[in-house]
Write an enzyme that holds these catalytic residues in place. Structure first.
Site, PDB file in Angstrom:
ATOM      1  N   LYS A  43       0.834  -1.206   0.000  1.00 14.36           N
ATOM      2  CA  LYS A  43       0.000   0.000   0.000  1.00 14.36           C
ATOM      3  C   LYS A  43       0.875   1.266   0.000  1.00 14.36           C
ATOM      4  CE  LYS A  43      -3.800  -2.289   2.474  1.00 14.36           C
ATOM      5  NZ  LYS A  43      -4.635  -2.223   3.720  1.00 14.36           N
ATOM      6  N   TYR A  90     -12.582  -2.680  -2.615  1.00 12.02           N
ATOM      7  CA  TYR A  90     -13.119  -2.735  -1.239  1.00 12.02           C
ATOM      8  C   TYR A  90     -14.640  -2.579  -1.241  1.00 12.02           C
ATOM      9  CZ  TYR A  90      -8.468  -2.481   0.994  1.00 12.02           C
ATOM     10  OH  TYR A  90      -7.192  -2.750   1.448  1.00 12.02           O
ATOM     11  N   PHE A 108     -15.044   4.006   8.364  1.00 11.28           N
ATOM     12  CA  PHE A 108     -13.651   4.336   8.039  1.00 11.28           C
ATOM     13  C   PHE A 108     -13.396   4.383   6.527  1.00 11.28           C
ATOM     14  CE2 PHE A 108     -13.883  -0.286   8.746  1.00 11.28           C
ATOM     15  CZ  PHE A 108     -13.363  -0.779   7.562  1.00 11.28           C
ATOM     16  N   ARG A 138      -2.110 -14.870   3.970  1.00 11.31           N
ATOM     17  CA  ARG A 138      -2.879 -14.230   5.052  1.00 11.31           C
ATOM     18  C   ARG A 138      -2.163 -14.416   6.390  1.00 11.31           C
ATOM     19  NH1 ARG A 138      -6.936 -10.484   4.335  1.00 11.31           N
ATOM     20  NH2 ARG A 138      -8.033 -11.263   6.161  1.00 11.31           N
ATOM     21  N   THR A 143      -1.720  -6.129  12.874  1.00 13.29           N
ATOM     22  CA  THR A 143      -0.717  -5.128  13.270  1.00 13.29           C
ATOM     23  C   THR A 143      -0.074  -5.456  14.618  1.00 13.29           C
ATOM     24  OG1 THR A 143      -2.594  -3.821  14.008  1.00 13.29           O
ATOM     25  CG2 THR A 143      -1.527  -3.100  12.010  1.00 13.29           C
ATOM     26  N   ARG A 147       2.575  -7.276   8.863  1.00 16.37           N
ATOM     27  CA  ARG A 147       1.961  -6.112   9.518  1.00 16.37           C
ATOM     28  C   ARG A 147       2.509  -5.918  10.932  1.00 16.37           C
ATOM     29  NH1 ARG A 147      -4.375  -6.989   7.692  1.00 16.37           N
ATOM     30  NH2 ARG A 147      -4.216  -5.951   5.667  1.00 16.37           N
ATOM     31  N   ASN A 165      -1.587  -0.179   7.428  1.00 16.19           N
ATOM     32  CA  ASN A 165      -1.109  -1.548   7.702  1.00 16.19           C
ATOM     33  C   ASN A 165      -0.300  -2.169   6.556  1.00 16.19           C
ATOM     34  OD1 ASN A 165      -3.197  -2.132   6.021  1.00 16.19           O
ATOM     35  ND2 ASN A 165      -4.458  -3.198   7.535  1.00 16.19           N
ATOM     36  N   HIS A 188      -2.018  -5.515   1.621  1.00 13.56           N
ATOM     37  CA  HIS A 188      -3.300  -6.213   1.457  1.00 13.56           C
ATOM     38  C   HIS A 188      -3.001  -7.600   0.911  1.00 13.56           C
ATOM     39  CE1 HIS A 188      -7.291  -7.339   0.099  1.00 13.56           C
ATOM     40  NE2 HIS A 188      -6.692  -7.746  -1.019  1.00 13.56           N
ATOM     41  N   GLU A 244     -10.082 -10.300  -7.357  1.00 11.34           N
ATOM     42  CA  GLU A 244      -9.236  -9.124  -7.128  1.00 11.34           C
ATOM     43  C   GLU A 244      -8.113  -9.027  -8.169  1.00 11.34           C
ATOM     44  OE1 GLU A 244      -9.836  -8.635  -2.295  1.00 11.34           O
ATOM     45  OE2 GLU A 244      -7.925  -9.348  -3.058  1.00 11.34           O
TER      46      GLU A 244
HETATM   47  P1  TYD Z   1     -10.490  -5.567   6.116  1.00 11.55           P
HETATM   48  O1  TYD Z   1     -10.880  -6.128   4.769  1.00 11.55           O
HETATM   49  O2  TYD Z   1     -11.467  -5.694   7.245  1.00 11.55           O
HETATM   50  O3  TYD Z   1      -9.100  -6.158   6.636  1.00 11.55           O
HETATM   51  P2  TYD Z   1      -7.902  -6.909   5.892  1.00 11.55           P
HETATM   52  O4  TYD Z   1      -7.121  -5.864   5.135  1.00 11.55           O
HETATM   53  O5  TYD Z   1      -7.104  -7.493   7.014  1.00 11.55           O
HETATM   54  O6  TYD Z   1      -8.497  -7.970   4.993  1.00 11.55           O
HETATM   55  O7  TYD Z   1     -10.185  -4.024   5.944  1.00 11.55           O
HETATM   56  C1  TYD Z   1      -9.574  -3.522   4.780  1.00 11.55           C
HETATM   57  C2  TYD Z   1      -8.696  -2.370   5.152  1.00 11.55           C
HETATM   58  O8  TYD Z   1      -9.476  -1.330   5.714  1.00 11.55           O
HETATM   59  C3  TYD Z   1      -7.660  -2.687   6.199  1.00 11.55           C
HETATM   60  O9  TYD Z   1      -6.514  -3.316   5.652  1.00 11.55           O
HETATM   61  C4  TYD Z   1      -7.363  -1.346   6.757  1.00 11.55           C
HETATM   62  C5  TYD Z   1      -8.696  -0.609   6.647  1.00 11.55           C
HETATM   63  N1  TYD Z   1      -9.415  -0.564   7.945  1.00 11.55           N
HETATM   64  C6  TYD Z   1      -9.332   0.604   8.696  1.00 11.55           C
HETATM   65  O10 TYD Z   1      -8.690   1.585   8.286  1.00 11.55           O
HETATM   66  N2  TYD Z   1      -9.992   0.659   9.893  1.00 11.55           N
HETATM   67  C7  TYD Z   1     -10.708  -0.385  10.378  1.00 11.55           C
HETATM   68  O11 TYD Z   1     -11.292  -0.286  11.497  1.00 11.55           O
HETATM   69  C8  TYD Z   1     -10.771  -1.597   9.607  1.00 11.55           C
HETATM   70  C9  TYD Z   1     -11.537  -2.777  10.116  1.00 11.55           C
HETATM   71  C10 TYD Z   1     -10.110  -1.628   8.399  1.00 11.55           C
END
Ligand code: TYD
Length: 180
Positions: A43, A83, A91, A119, A125, A132, A142, A145, A156
């Site tokens: 990212k 997304y 958020f 994964r 984090t 992460r 973080n 992805h 994707e």
């Molecule tokens: P998500 O798909 O829930 O997690 P992952 O990336 O672990 O599959 O969320 C996508 C992204 O959204 C995540 O990498 C960072 C962002 N995010 C936030 O900024 N705040 C939050 O509270 C959550 C749940 C996600």
């Protein structure tokens, strides 16, 4: 399946030294279980913080095969597609701002169980020893992805890459990674 030996033999120059034959046609010879693919995004924070090499190195060391990679500036349309399940989360606007704040490195990695392994490697984090956990401190920054299932990965990868951007190359160390 084309054997590795035959593949190598075809890639060796014959006759006049210095004249190379056409590229060996060994594509597609890996069995399907070794061809699972996943999407990994370094990212904008990873690019800005020069962490891309570190991230790539972890996948290479694990034994996965890089089959596509590009640096691109993302627009909101791509973030929305990628997304789509999160579009109504509070958020989400901040996530769009973050994902479009600078270039992203998109990659496709291939190998046995690559989706689940990736994964686990990406982790959370707060889990030290994961990408992460080692490289970030807050969920909103973080650094990576990774697709969360084989089906999601297929979808994707289609958002981020054209079919012909995936390079189907024979890894010469396959026996050392998976056994004969
Ligand atoms: P998500 O798909 O829930 O997690 P992952 O990336 O672990 O599959 O969320 C996508 C992204 O959204 C995540 O990498 C960072 C962002 N995010 C936030 O900024 N705040 C939050 O509270 C959550 C749940 C996600």
């Amino acid at each position: 399946m084309v054997s590795l030996g035959r593949c190598l033999a075809r890639s060796l120059p014959r006759g006049q030294p210095g004249l190379r034959p056409p590229r060996p046609r060994c594509y597609g010879s890996a069995p399907p279980e070794l061809r699972e693919k996943t999407l990994v995004l370094a990212k904008p924070d990873a690019v800005q913080r020069r962490l891309v090499g570190n991230i790539i190195q972890r996948f290479e060391r694990r034994g996965f095969r890089l089959v596509a990679m590009k640096l691109l500036q993302v627009d909101q349309g791509l973030v929305d597609r990628h997304y789509q399940e999160l579009r109504h989360k509070p958020f989400y606007p901040a996530l769009v701002t973050y994902m479009t704040s600078g270039p992203v490195v998109a990659m496709v990695w291939e190998g046995y169980n690559v989706v689940r392994s990736t994964r686990a490697m990406v982790g959370d984090t707060d889990s030290v020893g994961t990408i992460r956990g080692d490289l970030s401190v807050h969920i909103s920054r973080n650094v990576v992805h990774a697709s969360d299932s084989v089906e999601t990965a297929q979808r994707e990868i289609g958002f981020w890459f054209q079919r012909d951007e995936l390079v189907d190359w024979e890894s010469r160390d396959r026996d050392h990674t998976y056994g004969p």
